[in-house]
Structures are given as structure tokens and as C-alpha cells.
Design a protein around this motif. Structure first.
Motif, PDB file in Angstrom:
ATOM      1  N   PHE A  75      -6.917  70.489  68.549  1.00 59.78           N
ATOM      2  CA  PHE A  75      -5.681  70.825  67.820  1.00 59.78           C
ATOM      3  C   PHE A  75      -4.752  71.644  68.724  1.00 59.78           C
ATOM      4  N   ALA A  76      -5.341  72.546  69.503  1.00 60.44           N
ATOM      5  CA  ALA A  76      -4.511  73.378  70.389  1.00 60.44           C
ATOM      6  C   ALA A  76      -3.886  72.540  71.504  1.00 60.44           C
ATOM      7  N   ALA A  77      -4.642  71.560  72.018  1.00 63.78           N
ATOM      8  CA  ALA A  77      -4.092  70.687  73.069  1.00 63.78           C
ATOM      9  C   ALA A  77      -2.903  69.896  72.531  1.00 63.78           C
ATOM     10  N   ALA A  78      -3.053  69.393  71.304  1.00 63.73           N
ATOM     11  CA  ALA A  78      -1.944  68.660  70.680  1.00 63.73           C
ATOM     12  C   ALA A  78      -0.749  69.590  70.502  1.00 63.73           C
ATOM     13  N   ARG A  79      -1.034  70.824  70.092  1.00 63.98           N
ATOM     14  CA  ARG A  79       0.039  71.806  69.831  1.00 63.98           C
ATOM     15  C   ARG A  79       0.781  72.169  71.121  1.00 63.98           C
ATOM     16  N   LEU A  80       0.038  72.288  72.208  1.00 63.94           N
ATOM     17  CA  LEU A  80       0.663  72.646  73.490  1.00 63.94           C
ATOM     18  C   LEU A  80       1.738  71.622  73.859  1.00 63.94           C
ATOM     19  N   ASP A  81       1.401  70.345  73.702  1.00 61.02           N
ATOM     20  CA  ASP A  81       2.389  69.300  74.013  1.00 61.02           C
ATOM     21  C   ASP A  81       3.546  69.341  73.012  1.00 61.02           C
ATOM     22  N   HIS A  82       3.203  69.544  71.749  1.00 55.54           N
ATOM     23  CA  HIS A  82       4.224  69.575  70.695  1.00 55.54           C
ATOM     24  C   HIS A  82       5.237  70.700  70.945  1.00 55.54           C
ATOM     25  N   VAL A  83       4.717  71.872  71.323  1.00 55.78           N
ATOM     26  CA  VAL A  83       5.606  73.016  71.592  1.00 55.78           C
ATOM     27  C   VAL A  83       6.461  72.727  72.832  1.00 55.78           C
ATOM     28  N   ASN A  84       5.811  72.273  73.889  1.00 52.99           N
ATOM     29  CA  ASN A  84       6.538  72.097  75.158  1.00 52.99           C
ATOM     30  C   ASN A  84       7.530  70.940  75.118  1.00 52.99           C
ATOM     31  N   ASP A 122      -7.518  83.210  69.178  1.00 51.05           N
ATOM     32  CA  ASP A 122      -6.389  83.979  69.757  1.00 51.05           C
ATOM     33  C   ASP A 122      -5.979  83.392  71.103  1.00 51.05           C
ATOM     34  N   ALA A 123      -6.974  83.066  71.928  1.00 54.35           N
ATOM     35  CA  ALA A 123      -6.675  82.558  73.275  1.00 54.35           C
ATOM     36  C   ALA A 123      -5.982  81.199  73.202  1.00 54.35           C
ATOM     37  N   LEU A 124      -6.484  80.332  72.312  1.00 50.52           N
ATOM     38  CA  LEU A 124      -5.877  79.001  72.162  1.00 50.52           C
ATOM     39  C   LEU A 124      -4.444  79.131  71.642  1.00 50.52           C
ATOM     40  N   GLU A 125      -4.249  80.056  70.731  1.00 48.52           N
ATOM     41  CA  GLU A 125      -2.912  80.256  70.161  1.00 48.52           C
ATOM     42  C   GLU A 125      -1.956  80.760  71.240  1.00 48.52           C
ATOM     43  N   HIS A 126      -2.431  81.678  72.046  1.00 46.57           N
ATOM     44  CA  HIS A 126      -1.614  82.224  73.137  1.00 46.57           C
ATOM     45  C   HIS A 126      -1.197  81.109  74.110  1.00 46.57           C
ATOM     46  N   LEU A 127      -2.170  80.259  74.438  1.00 45.77           N
ATOM     47  CA  LEU A 127      -1.909  79.152  75.366  1.00 45.77           C
ATOM     48  C   LEU A 127      -0.904  78.155  74.762  1.00 45.77           C
ATOM     49  N   LEU A 129       1.179  78.336  72.074  1.00 48.23           N
ATOM     50  CA  LEU A 129       2.494  78.769  71.580  1.00 48.23           C
ATOM     51  C   LEU A 129       3.405  79.205  72.715  1.00 48.23           C
ATOM     52  N   ASN A 130       2.815  79.805  73.744  1.00 46.35           N
ATOM     53  CA  ASN A 130       3.609  80.230  74.891  1.00 46.35           C
ATOM     54  C   ASN A 130       4.849  81.017  74.427  1.00 46.35           C
ATOM     55  N   GLY A 131       4.642  81.915  73.472  1.00 48.25           N
ATOM     56  CA  GLY A 131       5.739  82.770  72.980  1.00 48.25           C
ATOM     57  C   GLY A 131       6.519  82.192  71.814  1.00 48.25           C
ATOM     58  N   ASN A 132       6.252  80.948  71.443  1.00 46.36           N
ATOM     59  CA  ASN A 132       7.023  80.325  70.358  1.00 46.36           C
ATOM     60  C   ASN A 132       6.364  80.567  68.991  1.00 46.36           C
ATOM     61  N   THR A 133       6.302  81.845  68.621  1.00 46.40           N
ATOM     62  CA  THR A 133       5.762  82.203  67.306  1.00 46.40           C
ATOM     63  C   THR A 133       6.788  81.834  66.239  1.00 46.40           C
ATOM     64  N   PRO A 134       6.350  81.283  65.104  1.00 45.11           N
ATOM     65  CA  PRO A 134       7.333  80.977  64.052  1.00 45.11           C
ATOM     66  C   PRO A 134       8.101  82.224  63.608  1.00 45.11           C
ATOM     67  N   ASP A 135       9.372  82.029  63.247  1.00 41.88           N
ATOM     68  CA  ASP A 135      10.165  83.135  62.698  1.00 41.88           C
ATOM     69  C   ASP A 135       9.773  83.392  61.246  1.00 41.88           C
ATOM     70  N   LEU A 136       9.369  82.328  60.574  1.00 45.43           N
ATOM     71  CA  LEU A 136       8.970  82.444  59.165  1.00 45.43           C
ATOM     72  C   LEU A 136       7.876  81.415  58.890  1.00 45.43           C
ATOM     73  N   THR A 137       6.851  81.845  58.178  1.00 47.86           N
ATOM     74  CA  THR A 137       5.805  80.916  57.726  1.00 47.86           C
ATOM     75  C   THR A 137       5.729  80.984  56.212  1.00 47.86           C
ATOM     76  N   VAL A 138       5.930  79.845  55.571  1.00 47.46           N
ATOM     77  CA  VAL A 138       5.851  79.758  54.116  1.00 47.46           C
ATOM     78  C   VAL A 138       4.465  79.224  53.772  1.00 47.46           C
ATOM     79  N   ILE A 139       3.678  80.044  53.108  1.00 41.51           N
ATOM     80  CA  ILE A 139       2.332  79.615  52.701  1.00 41.51           C
ATOM     81  C   ILE A 139       2.397  79.209  51.232  1.00 41.51           C
ATOM     82  N   LEU A 140       2.135  77.930  50.977  1.00 38.20           N
ATOM     83  CA  LEU A 140       2.147  77.422  49.608  1.00 38.20           C
ATOM     84  C   LEU A 140       0.732  77.561  49.041  1.00 38.20           C
ATOM     85  N   ASP A 141       0.634  78.341  47.993  1.00 36.97           N
ATOM     86  CA  ASP A 141      -0.678  78.724  47.461  1.00 36.97           C
ATOM     87  C   ASP A 141      -0.949  78.058  46.109  1.00 36.97           C
TER      88      ASP A 141
END
Ligand code: TYD
Length: 227
Positions: A75-84, A122-127, A129-141
Motif C-alpha cells: 500500500f505504501a509503494a502504491a501511495r509513493l507513486d500516487h503522491v509523486n 510511521d516509517a512507511l508513512e514518512h517515505l 508522504l514525503n511531507g504531503n500530509t493532508p490538510d483535512l481528513t474527514v472520518i466517516l463513522d
């Protein structure tokens, strides 16, 4: 309407299965569009050709096929490409990005619920996201019993065979723990996360999402866009 002074934002939607994320992502994107705000709507896992390729082999597999640690990495590998390749360039180009699931899903599913160590998450997220943390996360509960009933009903109405992907086949206990874990993520990140009850009418929820966005980004109101 001039929207030039509004900074582009990165918004993610999170939550369990069947809570209506995709519908709310589409409705928020449309509403921003009607105010002249350019929006890129995307989803995870996926969003780019490489990430979609990873999606198809994770989600079609048998539950035992990867193991939860390998899934977190995939999932993190997919995310890295998606972010970049999509998310960061879109924000740089002045577009808002709204993503159906993102890094909190890895933390909730593979980390807190699946048992993958926090430090690896944490390490996978750091790799990725590369600084692209969401400004807002809406959690639907929503209570997973109710969410599952809704999914079943929709499948019946639409004549879809109730097969579900590999994660939808997990038992109800898993989904109850997952719900608690998304709520724990919200508590740990109060400046970024908003929790909204999804056990309501679609229109009512869309309005609640819009109010959350307006409250979170006061510059929308200053431009007269949040009425
Ligand atoms: P999808 O069909 O997009 O489900 P949903 O409509 O619920 O978003 O399938 C995505 C599945 O992958 C979903 O069960 C959640 C899971 N997932 C993870 O386990 N970890 C992740 O990091 C992501 C992004 C998704």
C-alpha cells in the motif's frame, strides 16, 4: 468568482466499509467545482497506473496471500507513486486534491487492527508522504452492522453478486475494531481530523462535510464561498 487567493488543499476521506465515502468525495468535489475551484478526485489504493496495478493484485488475492506486513509495504509503494505522480503535482498546479482513503487506512487496517508495528507504519508513512500530509481528513463513522446491511441492500438493488473484495470478507469483529481504530486516529490528530456520523441521510451528510470544510479553511468563507 475569483478564487485565486485560496490556497489549494489536500483533503482525505477515511472510514470503514460501506459508510459512503465515494459518494461524499464526489459531492464535495462537485460543490467546490461549482465555486470555480479546480479539484482532482482520486482514490487509494490506486490513482495512478502503477498504483492501480498494485491495487488489483492486493485486493483480488486470497486473505492469506500476502500477510499484513507485506500489504502495508505494498500500500505504501502504491501511495509513493500516487503522491509523486499525481497528488503533489496537482497541488503545485493550484488544484485541490480529494482522495478516497489515504495513509490513515494503512495505519487503521494494517497497523492498529492488523498488528503491524507502529514504527514500521510511521516509517512507511514518512517515505510515501514525503511531507504531503493532508490538510483535512474527514472520518466517516458508522456502526459496521448498519454499514454492512446498507452494502447488502445496495448489492441486492443493483443486482451485484455479494462477493466483495478481500477486505470486505473480514469478520464483523474486525470491522468493529477498525471503527475504534479510526476514532483513535482522530483523537491523536485533532488538528487534522474531523469525525462525522455517516449514519444519516446522504444530503445531510454532504452538508455536514461542507460545514466541516468551511470551518477548517476560513479563507473559503472570506471569499464568500461557504454560504
Ligand atoms: P475499496 O474497494 O476501495 O474499498 P472502500 O470502498 O471501502 O474504500 O477497497 C479498498 C480496500 O483496501 C478497503 O477494504 C480498505 C483496504 N485498504 C487497506 O487495507 N490499507 C490501505 O492503506 C488502503 C488505502 C486500503
Amino acid at each position: 468568482m475569483a478564487t485565486g487567493s485560496i490556497r489549494p488543499r489536500f483533503i482525505t476521506f477515511e472510514g470503514g466499509e460501506g459508510v459512503g465515502k465515494s459518494t461524499q468525495v464526489r459531492r464535495l468535489a462537485n460543490r467546490l467545482n461549482t465555486h470555480g475551484i479546480p479539484v482532482v478526485r482520486t482514490r487509494e489504493p490506486g490513482g495512478t497506473p502503477k498504483a492501480e496495478a498494485i491495487r488489483s493484485f492486493i485486493l483480488q488475492g486470497k486473505p492469506e496471500s500476502w500477510g499484513v506486513g507485506a500489504e502495508a509495504v505494498l500500500f505504501a509503494a502504491a501511495r509513493l507513486d500516487h503522491v509523486n505522480a499525481l497528488i503533489a503535482p496537482s497541488l503545485t498546479a493550484g488544484k485541490w486534491v480529494i482522495c478516497d482513503r489515504f495513509a490513515d487506512s494503512t495505519r487503521a487496517y494494517q497497523g492498529l487492527t492488523g498488528g503491524v508495528d507502529d514504527k514500521l507504519i510511521d516509517a512507511l508513512e514518512h517515505l510515501a508522504l514525503n511531507g504531503n500530509t493532508p490538510d483535512l481528513t474527514v472520518i466517516l463513522d458508522m456502526d459496521p452492522d448498519i454499514a454492512f446491511e446498507r452494502v447488502r441492500q445496495r448489492e441486492l438493488e443493483e443486482g451485484i453478486p455479494a462477493i466483495g473484495d478481500r477486505f470486505e470478507k473480514e469478520d464483523l469483529g474486525f470491522h468493529r475494531r477498525l471503527r475504534d481504530n479510526f476514532l483513535a486516529i482522530a483523537i491523536a490528530n485533532p488538528g487534522r481530523c474531523v469525525v462525522l456520523s455517516a449514519d444519516t441521510d446522504e444530503d445531510v451528510l454532504a452538508e455536514a462535510v461542507w460545514r466541516a470544510v468551511a470551518d477548517h479553511f476560513p479563507d473559503l468563507g472570506q471569499e464568500g464561498l461557504t454560504g
